[in-house]
Design a protein around this motif. Structure first.
Motif, PDB file in Angstrom:
ATOM      1  N   TRP A 129       0.828  -1.203   0.000  1.00 30.56           N
ATOM      2  CA  TRP A 129       0.000   0.000   0.000  1.00 30.56           C
ATOM      3  C   TRP A 129       0.864   1.255   0.000  1.00 30.56           C
ATOM      4  N   GLU A 130       1.410   1.538  -1.181  1.00 31.41           N
ATOM      5  CA  GLU A 130       2.268   2.708  -1.361  1.00 31.41           C
ATOM      6  C   GLU A 130       1.468   3.975  -1.088  1.00 31.41           C
ATOM      7  N   PHE A 131       2.050   4.890  -0.349  1.00 30.71           N
ATOM      8  CA  PHE A 131       1.382   6.159  -0.114  1.00 30.71           C
ATOM      9  C   PHE A 131       1.939   7.275  -0.991  1.00 30.71           C
ATOM     10  N   LYS A 132       2.945   6.917  -1.811  1.00 28.79           N
ATOM     11  CA  LYS A 132       3.384   7.861  -2.830  1.00 28.79           C
ATOM     12  C   LYS A 132       2.401   7.770  -3.982  1.00 28.79           C
ATOM     13  N   HIS A 133       2.502   8.719  -4.916  1.00 31.06           N
ATOM     14  CA  HIS A 133       1.652   8.636  -6.093  1.00 31.06           C
ATOM     15  C   HIS A 133       2.042   7.405  -6.900  1.00 31.06           C
ATOM     16  N   PRO A 134       1.079   6.558  -7.225  1.00 36.47           N
ATOM     17  CA  PRO A 134       1.400   5.346  -7.979  1.00 36.47           C
ATOM     18  C   PRO A 134       1.726   5.655  -9.435  1.00 36.47           C
ATOM     19  N   MET A 135       2.419   4.733 -10.066  1.00 37.55           N
ATOM     20  CA  MET A 135       2.728   4.818 -11.489  1.00 37.55           C
ATOM     21  C   MET A 135       2.448   3.446 -12.084  1.00 37.55           C
ATOM     22  N   PRO A 136       1.471   3.323 -12.954  1.00 33.34           N
ATOM     23  CA  PRO A 136       1.062   2.014 -13.465  1.00 33.34           C
ATOM     24  C   PRO A 136       2.241   1.175 -13.953  1.00 33.34           C
ATOM     25  N   PHE A 137       2.200  -0.095 -13.631  1.00 36.04           N
ATOM     26  CA  PHE A 137       3.238  -1.080 -13.911  1.00 36.04           C
ATOM     27  C   PHE A 137       4.484  -0.848 -13.051  1.00 36.04           C
ATOM     28  N   ILE A 138       4.952   0.378 -12.972  1.00 36.22           N
ATOM     29  CA  ILE A 138       6.218   0.666 -12.296  1.00 36.22           C
ATOM     30  C   ILE A 138       6.063   0.635 -10.781  1.00 36.22           C
ATOM     31  N   ARG A 139       5.034   1.262 -10.270  1.00 35.44           N
ATOM     32  CA  ARG A 139       4.823   1.321  -8.821  1.00 35.44           C
ATOM     33  C   ARG A 139       3.324   1.365  -8.559  1.00 35.44           C
ATOM     34  N   SER A 140       2.743   0.242  -8.196  1.00 32.23           N
ATOM     35  CA  SER A 140       1.305   0.196  -7.954  1.00 32.23           C
ATOM     36  C   SER A 140       1.022  -0.510  -6.633  1.00 32.23           C
ATOM     37  N   ARG A 141      -0.182  -0.343  -6.143  1.00 27.46           N
ATOM     38  CA  ARG A 141      -0.523  -0.930  -4.841  1.00 27.46           C
ATOM     39  C   ARG A 141      -0.768  -2.425  -4.942  1.00 27.46           C
ATOM     40  N   GLU A 142      -1.270  -2.857  -6.061  1.00 30.66           N
ATOM     41  CA  GLU A 142      -1.387  -4.286  -6.322  1.00 30.66           C
ATOM     42  C   GLU A 142      -0.642  -4.576  -7.612  1.00 30.66           C
ATOM     43  N   PHE A 143       0.165  -5.625  -7.614  1.00 30.58           N
ATOM     44  CA  PHE A 143       0.841  -6.001  -8.857  1.00 30.58           C
ATOM     45  C   PHE A 143       0.941  -7.517  -8.949  1.00 30.58           C
ATOM     46  N   LEU A 144       1.231  -7.974 -10.137  1.00 29.62           N
ATOM     47  CA  LEU A 144       1.373  -9.398 -10.398  1.00 29.62           C
ATOM     48  C   LEU A 144       2.851  -9.756 -10.420  1.00 29.62           C
ATOM     49  N   TRP A 145       3.154 -10.965  -9.968  1.00 28.07           N
ATOM     50  CA  TRP A 145       4.535 -11.413 -10.022  1.00 28.07           C
ATOM     51  C   TRP A 145       4.591 -12.926  -9.885  1.00 28.07           C
ATOM     52  N   GLN A 146       5.798 -13.439  -9.994  1.00 29.29           N
ATOM     53  CA  GLN A 146       6.058 -14.798  -9.538  1.00 29.29           C
ATOM     54  C   GLN A 146       7.044 -14.694  -8.392  1.00 29.29           C
ATOM     55  N   GLU A 147       6.882 -15.578  -7.422  1.00 30.98           N
ATOM     56  CA  GLU A 147       7.851 -15.625  -6.328  1.00 30.98           C
ATOM     57  C   GLU A 147       8.247 -17.071  -6.100  1.00 30.98           C
ATOM     58  N   GLY A 148       9.514 -17.333  -6.282  1.00 29.71           N
ATOM     59  CA  GLY A 148      10.047 -18.668  -6.070  1.00 29.71           C
ATOM     60  C   GLY A 148      10.696 -18.770  -4.699  1.00 29.71           C
TER      61      GLY A 148
END
Length: 581
Positions: A209-228
């Motif tokens: 839950w970033e409180f800075k202004h979000p930037m789509p793809f680059i910095r968002s509150r929800e994002f997709l990823w893989q985690e191994g």
């Protein structure tokens, strides 16, 4: 607009929830997003809206994002924040949502993510990594078991405090990452050295839950990823995997996204909280001269194994009858790759016309546009041309090419050309009566200014088009790679450090690798130091260490000092510094 103003705007980008729509402008004609016969209706609506607005003194000023403003209406070099907003929305990569910082991934961007999944899954399965899924929610008690680790995420954790109409007795965290969610399971699963290595990966979403202004793809509150997350018997086994994964991450960027990266190791200051060490791939955004962390692969060491009591008996210990073997803590790794990669790709390859998508990840690699049809064209001639286009489409699909055919009525060819250019389709094929008579199709490359037009004989389509797509892919990577290389500058003297940064570069400098020294460099390169000559157009942010490059530019000379004149210690490594996202 000054560089300082532009970059400050990019830092504090605030994207409207009113997306821009329509197609890009066409030379000689201005497409409206609607057929010409709708133009009068559109003007009437606009006039009515304007009249209504004149009676509302507090009505918001019209800006980019309003539907009557069409196409990419600003240059990338003049207003990167506004350009980026328009490109991702009008290029149909992303749509805004009513929760700020959360976005809808449209098929254009999600297809790229699917290509990345396919590419990476194929490689990790060869490493005997298995995909799985762990819950989204983590108990507070579990999250807090590892204080040092969670401290890096504490300010960004989203908490659930109510379920339905009832308040929860204990709040539940929405995962910012899954170490603490997964390792209790690892402790149960791993009972013997025969259970090792345990290698699990999940494709999921996380919330920070970033409180800075979000930037789509680059910095968002929800994002997709893989985690191994993997567990090994020895440090050597864990270390081997860390670098193997890093190579796969670099291949995603370079082989799929045509984006060059630098592989390296994070300094202690910048490594993942709780990690033994962190390896990284670092990208570069030429438009602002900033580095960007592209992906990371961490050796967690035995830190989490100790916290979660993940131990096995030492299989190599010689014991006498009746003696028990010593218990060993396992060695763990974690590694992650996110949808940030899509934003990096857009920022590097996009131009003033819109998206430029590398062929290997393009949802549609080729669009065929019929041309030369006018009011004098008979229905029979029109149908004949369309039938030939259909035949070409089938030929290309049989050759494994992803194709779209644009038969839209009421739109000029110029409108269609610019519309597909805005969406970044790598190759356009134009086909009209003259092409039909000559037995050729006209090609136009998206990656080159002016379209780089040529022709291909129709019988050669099945081989020539795939070859041309591969040529486009290679050319895009070379262009981006050459630009990144040109902006990595070796700096030996502090007097050159800030001026080199201000020229939109990252710098590679001799450094002691000490954390306090890094902090000092970040402060002193911010442009706030009295007497320091700094370009007035430069952003105020300081430079942080991006990585210790795996490929050192040269051997450090004996007795070489750290670039920081206040340090006075001997340099240990060449370290890459830069202003960064």
């Amino acid at each position: 607009m000054s560089v300082n103003e532009a970059e400050s705007k990019m830092d504090a980008i605030k994207l409207t929830d009113e997306p821009a729509q329509g197609a890009t402008q066409v030379e000689g004609a201005k497409p409206t997003g609607k057929p010409a016969k709708k133009e009068k209706e559109r003007k009437d609506q606009k006039s009515a809206a304007k009249q209504k607005g004149s009676n509302q003194s507090n009505a918001p000023k019209k800006k980019m994002g309003d539907t009557e403003l069409i196409g990419i209406t600003c240059k990338k070099s003049e207003d990167l924040a506004e350009w980026y907003q328009q490109v991702i929305v009008k290029g149909e990569m992303l749509e805004f949502y009513d929760v700020p910082g959360c976005y809808i991934y449209q098929p254009g961007s999600y297809r790229i993510w699917e290509f990345i999944q396919d590419f990476f899954n194929e490689r990790i399965r060869k490493m005997e990594v298995e995909n799985c899924y762990f819950p989204l929610f983590i108990t507070e008690a579990n999250l807090q078991r590892e204080k040092d680790h969670i401290e890096g995420f504490a300010a960004e954790v989203a908490w659930v405090t109510e379920g339905g109409k009832n308040k929860l007795e204990k709040r539940i965290a929405v995962r910012p990452t899954s170490e603490t969610a997964m390792y209790s399971f690892y402790s149960k699963k791993i009972r013997s050295h025969r259970d090792l290595p345990l290698k699990l990966n999940q494709w999921n979403n996380v919330v920070r839950w970033e409180f800075k202004h979000p930037m789509p793809f680059i910095r968002s509150r929800e994002f997709l990823w893989q985690e191994g997350h993997t567990a090994h018997l020895t440090e050597a086994e864990a270390g081997k995997e860390v670098l193997e994964i890093l190579d796969h991450y670099a291949a995603i960027y370079e082989d799929l996204l045509a984006v060059p990266v630098v592989k390296g190791r994070k300094t202690v200051n910048e490594q993942f909280p709780g990690a033994h060490y962190t390896t990284t791939i670092e990208g570069f955004i030429p438009a602002v001269g900033r580095g960007i962390q592209a992906a990371t692969s961490h050796c967690l060491g035995q830190h989490f194994a100790k916290m979660f009591d993940i131990r096995v008996e030492d299989p190599n210990q010689e014991v006498k009858e009746g003696e028990k073997r010593n218990k060993l803590l396992v060695w763990q790794n974690s590694w992650g790759f996110t949808t940030r990669s899509i934003g990096v790709m857009i920022l590097i390859h996009g131009d003033d016309k819109g998206l430029v998508i590398p062929p290997r990840v393009a949802n549609k690699q080729v669009v065929i546009v019929p041309v030369g049809i006018n009011v004098k064209t008979t229905d029979a001639d029109r149908q004949k041309l369309y039938d030939e286009v259909d035949a070409m489409s089938r030929t290309l699909k049989s050759a494994g090419v992803r194709v779209a055919c644009d038969y839209r009525e009421g739109y000029s060819p110029g409108y269609k050309f610019n519309d597909w250019e805005m969406k970044g389709v790598p190759l356009r094929l134009e086909f009209g009566p003259k092409d039909s008579a000559n037995g050729v199709v006209t090609t136009s490359r998206r990656d080159q200014e002016g379209g780089a037009k040529d022709t291909i004989p129709i019988p050669d389509l099945a081989t020539a088009v795939p070859a041309l797509l591969e040529k486009i892919q290679a050319d895009m990577f070379k262009k981006a790679s050459d630009e990144y290389a040109a902006h990595r500058k070796i700096v030996r003297d502090w007097a050159d450090f800030v001026p080199t940064l201000n020229e939109k570069n990252v710098v590679i400098a001799p450094h002691c690798t000490g954390g306090e020294c890094e902090d000092e460099i970040k402060k002193d390169s911010s442009g706030q130091i009295e007497g320091q000559e700094v370009d007035v157009r430069a952003p105020s942010m300081g430079a942080k260490s991006l990585c210790i490059p795996a490929e050192q530019p040269e051997e450090l000379q004996e007795g070489a000092k750290c670039v920081n004149p206040k340090c006075g210690k001997e340099a240990k490594m060449w370290v890459m510094f830069g202003r960064s996202y």
